[in-house]
Motif scaffolding. Sequence first.
Motif, PDB file in Angstrom:
ATOM      1  N   LEU A 157      -5.101  12.206  -0.548  1.00 20.73           N
ATOM      2  CA  LEU A 157      -3.873  11.558  -0.136  1.00 20.73           C
ATOM      3  C   LEU A 157      -3.913  11.365   1.373  1.00 20.73           C
ATOM      4  CD1 LEU A 157      -0.918  10.881  -1.313  1.00 20.73           C
ATOM      5  CD2 LEU A 157      -0.273  13.001  -0.171  1.00 20.73           C
ATOM      6  N   TYR A 158      -3.548  10.181   1.840  1.00 18.96           N
ATOM      7  CA  TYR A 158      -3.453   9.954   3.287  1.00 18.96           C
ATOM      8  C   TYR A 158      -2.085   9.391   3.614  1.00 18.96           C
ATOM      9  CZ  TYR A 158      -4.449   5.038   2.231  1.00 18.96           C
ATOM     10  OH  TYR A 158      -4.397   3.762   1.734  1.00 18.96           O
ATOM     11  N   VAL A 159      -1.644   9.647   4.840  1.00 14.87           N
ATOM     12  CA  VAL A 159      -0.341   9.180   5.308  1.00 14.87           C
ATOM     13  C   VAL A 159      -0.540   8.468   6.636  1.00 14.87           C
ATOM     14  CG1 VAL A 159       1.980   9.862   6.051  1.00 14.87           C
ATOM     15  CG2 VAL A 159       0.843  11.119   4.194  1.00 14.87           C
ATOM     16  N   LEU A 160      -0.054   7.229   6.726  1.00 18.27           N
ATOM     17  CA  LEU A 160      -0.014   6.500   7.990  1.00 18.27           C
ATOM     18  C   LEU A 160       1.443   6.458   8.430  1.00 18.27           C
ATOM     19  CD1 LEU A 160      -2.371   3.481   7.159  1.00 18.27           C
ATOM     20  CD2 LEU A 160      -2.954   5.638   8.287  1.00 18.27           C
ATOM     21  N   HIS A 161       1.716   6.994   9.615  1.00 20.40           N
ATOM     22  CA  HIS A 161       3.076   7.084  10.136  1.00 20.40           C
ATOM     23  C   HIS A 161       2.995   7.045  11.657  1.00 20.40           C
ATOM     24  CE1 HIS A 161       7.279   8.240  10.375  1.00 20.40           C
ATOM     25  NE2 HIS A 161       6.961   9.257  11.163  1.00 20.40           N
ATOM     26  N   GLY A 162       4.046   6.622  12.312  1.00 17.65           N
ATOM     27  CA  GLY A 162       4.055   6.575  13.776  1.00 17.65           C
ATOM     28  C   GLY A 162       3.007   5.603  14.291  1.00 17.65           C
TER      29      GLY A 162
END
Length: 110
Positions: free
Chosen positions: A63-68
């Motif tokens: 799982l990866y998260v792209l934020h900011g």
Amino acid sequence: ISTLPVHILDLLPEGVIGSHVDSKDYSGSYVVGLSLLSHSVMTLKHQELSDAQCQLFLPRCSLYVLHGAARYEWAHAITQTDQFCGQTIPHKGRRISFLFRDRHPTELSR
């Protein structure tokens, strides 16, 4: 958090996703990906600093998260490479991913 419909991608081993930043007008501040079936490499390139780039190894079932800044300032892509840090990625094959995005703040009031 209110989410948009789930987006499902099914890529053959030679499949690619071109470099892009997910729409800033229609989705919110999170892009979350669940990468299944096969390892792959995501390339991130900074939108303003042309020499700034990096690669992320996405193991199968990760799982990866792209934020900011990662969400808004860096374009991301899945390329055909089977190399990461000089190592060959084992068993690069079909890749299925589920993408989750939150709603843009203006969509929440509708």
